[in-house]
Scaffold this motif. Structure first.
Motif, PDB file in Angstrom:
ATOM      1  N   SER A 135      26.737  43.369  43.923  1.00 33.43           N
ATOM      2  CA  SER A 135      27.881  43.532  44.816  1.00 33.43           C
ATOM      3  C   SER A 135      27.799  45.104  45.257  1.00 33.43           C
ATOM      4  O   SER A 135      28.411  45.472  46.336  1.00 33.43           O
ATOM      5  CB  SER A 135      28.839  43.385  43.784  1.00 33.43           C
ATOM      6  N   GLY A 159      34.921  43.416  51.967  1.00 33.11           N
ATOM      7  CA  GLY A 159      35.878  42.995  50.694  1.00 33.11           C
ATOM      8  C   GLY A 159      35.302  41.757  50.018  1.00 33.11           C
ATOM      9  O   GLY A 159      35.651  41.516  48.887  1.00 33.11           O
ATOM     10  N   ALA A 162      33.254  43.223  47.556  1.00 33.87           N
ATOM     11  CA  ALA A 162      34.066  44.008  46.561  1.00 33.87           C
ATOM     12  C   ALA A 162      34.753  42.723  45.495  1.00 33.87           C
ATOM     13  O   ALA A 162      34.982  43.011  44.325  1.00 33.87           O
ATOM     14  CB  ALA A 162      35.193  44.642  47.269  1.00 33.87           C
ATOM     15  N   PHE A 163      35.095  41.729  46.155  1.00 33.04           N
ATOM     16  CA  PHE A 163      35.614  40.632  45.464  1.00 33.04           C
ATOM     17  C   PHE A 163      34.725  40.166  44.135  1.00 33.04           C
ATOM     18  O   PHE A 163      34.816  39.942  43.091  1.00 33.04           O
ATOM     19  CB  PHE A 163      36.068  39.365  46.215  1.00 33.04           C
ATOM     20  N   VAL A 166      34.507  42.801  41.486  1.00 33.18           N
ATOM     21  CA  VAL A 166      35.769  42.587  40.596  1.00 33.18           C
ATOM     22  C   VAL A 166      35.500  41.499  39.590  1.00 33.18           C
ATOM     23  O   VAL A 166      35.807  41.601  38.353  1.00 33.18           O
ATOM     24  CB  VAL A 166      37.188  42.421  41.435  1.00 33.18           C
ATOM     25  N   ALA A 199      40.881  38.155  37.687  1.00 35.30           N
ATOM     26  CA  ALA A 199      39.996  38.918  38.624  1.00 35.30           C
ATOM     27  C   ALA A 199      40.288  38.335  40.028  1.00 35.30           C
ATOM     28  O   ALA A 199      40.385  39.239  40.789  1.00 35.30           O
ATOM     29  CB  ALA A 199      38.360  38.359  38.320  1.00 35.30           C
ATOM     30  N   SER A 200      40.741  37.307  40.405  1.00 35.22           N
ATOM     31  CA  SER A 200      41.226  36.864  41.656  1.00 35.22           C
ATOM     32  C   SER A 200      42.408  37.625  42.103  1.00 35.22           C
ATOM     33  O   SER A 200      42.640  38.029  43.060  1.00 35.22           O
ATOM     34  CB  SER A 200      41.370  35.361  41.633  1.00 35.22           C
ATOM     35  N   ALA A 203      41.705  41.244  42.449  1.00 34.94           N
ATOM     36  CA  ALA A 203      40.838  41.648  43.952  1.00 34.94           C
ATOM     37  C   ALA A 203      41.751  41.269  45.121  1.00 34.94           C
ATOM     38  O   ALA A 203      41.541  42.124  46.072  1.00 34.94           O
ATOM     39  CB  ALA A 203      39.846  40.482  43.925  1.00 34.94           C
ATOM     40  N   ALA A 207      42.753  44.129  47.854  1.00 33.93           N
ATOM     41  CA  ALA A 207      42.545  43.772  49.401  1.00 33.93           C
ATOM     42  C   ALA A 207      44.011  44.021  50.070  1.00 33.93           C
ATOM     43  O   ALA A 207      43.986  44.497  51.131  1.00 33.93           O
ATOM     44  CB  ALA A 207      42.039  42.549  49.483  1.00 33.93           C
TER      45      ALA A 207
END
Length: 354
Positions: A135, A159, A162-163, A166, A199-200, A203, A207
């Motif tokens: 990542s 992004g 980045a997800f 995370v 995490a979702s 993240a 964003a």
């Protein structure tokens, strides 16, 4: 140029702060930006996927040329050379296609190529790379790409990397293949204690913050800043809405539908305040589920589905057609809050139905 007048620019030239060429360019840019904004209709939410068929034509040509170069590199250098060749190809062509020609669709194709060939290069030279390292490398490469070419879509790809970072930090998933597909998956249920769900959500919030950072710097939405914000919001909306809505819908009893309806109502208000339709679009499926639940006791399955389509279609159409008027009323009702004056203009928008 309400806050910075032409005389100020002339004074800057006289004080040797600006050259005459810089001053002329600045005045020309200010007039162009003002002209663009004046010609925008009130309901514009600028978005550009491609400018004409020529961009589609160029994208097809790039895809064919890239395929040929990859095949050639595979023949003379083996499989390990292919991702490197692809990465160099996409980066070099970006110099002309994006920086010189300002083409949108071919630029998006090249940005995706850079992202994919970066990943392929990592896997070509590393056996099962650490999740966070994978990542981090992707984030760095796409950050450099965005800095070099200022392509809004590149921030969407950044992004995405980045997800993954995370997810690697917070969730118990260790590889990209372990990530479930968006939708009705227990992994998105916060109430189950799923680390992936957290995490979702985190993240998505990050964003969203990134999208607002770019939006607040360009409230009139006449530059690439707001276009960059659009892509980050497009990334944030499904992550936030899917996680929140699915976590609420998974609760027992009819109260789950009530809580979900309240959450989607608040998300609709948020979409109106920031003038971004992507959040509401991400929640349409959940709105349909709530309507089916509300109508299932009064109508059979066929009639309930028909009514759901009619009600949902009427709601979305009405909100879309009268978005500006509804937003203007809402913004006038809301009290002052930090950053309100930096959101897209609303005070001059008519609040009367046409």
């Amino acid at each position: 140029m309400d806050q910075f007048q032409t005389d100020d620019i002339r004074a800057a030239v006289a004080a040797d702060i600006l050259t005459e060429q810089q001053a002329a360019g600045l005045i020309s840019l200010a007039q162009e930006r003002q002209g663009i904004r004046d010609n925008m209709v009130a309901e514009d939410e600028p978005f550009e996927f491609f400018r004409g068929f020529s961009e589609i034509f160029v994208t097809v040509g790039l895809a064919l040329l890239l395929a040929g170069m990859l095949a050639f590199s595979g023949v003379i250098g083996g499989g390990a050379a292919m991702p490197i060749v692809g990465l160099i190809f996409c980066w070099v062509f970006s110099v002309y296609i994006i920086r010189k020609r300002r083409m949108t669709l071919p630029g998006m194709f090249l940005a995706m190529g850079v992202a994919m060939f970066t990943a392929a290069t990592i896997f070509a030279f590393t056996d099962n790379p650490p999740f966070l390292a994978f990542s981090a490398v992707g984030i760095v490469i796409m950050a450099i790409y965005f800095y070099q070419f200022r392509l809004p879509f590149a921030m969407f790809v950044l992004g995405g990397y980045a997800f993954l970072g995370v997810f690697g930090l917070i969730s118990d998933y260790n590889a990209p293949n372990d990530i479930p597909i968006l939708g009705y998956d227990p992994s998105f249920d916060l109430q189950s204690g799923s680390s992936f769900a957290w995490a979702s959500l985190i993240a998505g919030i990050l964003a969203f913050i990134g999208g607002m950072y770019f939006d607040l710097r360009d409230p009139n939405r006449i530059s690439r800043l707001s276009a960059t914000g659009f892509w980050l919001h497009l990334l944030a909306a499904p992550a936030i809405v899917n996680t929140v809505a699915f976590s609420l819908l998974s609760a027992d009893g009819n109260i789950a539908y009530l809580y979900t309806a309240i959450a989607l109502f608040l998300i609709t208000l948020l979409a109106l305040v920031i003038d971004r339709r992507s959040f509401l679009t991400a929640g349409i499926g959940y709105l349909a589920a709530i309507l089916i639940w509300a109508l299932q006791n009064s109508f059979n399955d066929g009639a309930g589905i028909v009514l759901t389509l009619l009600i949902l279609g009427a709601f979305i159409t009405t909100l879309g057609v009268f978005w500006v008027q509804i937003r203007a009323r809402l913004m006038h009702i809301l009290p002052e809050f930090p950053g309100k004056h930096r959101l897209p203009p609303y005070k001059n928008a008519t609040v009367e139905s046409e």
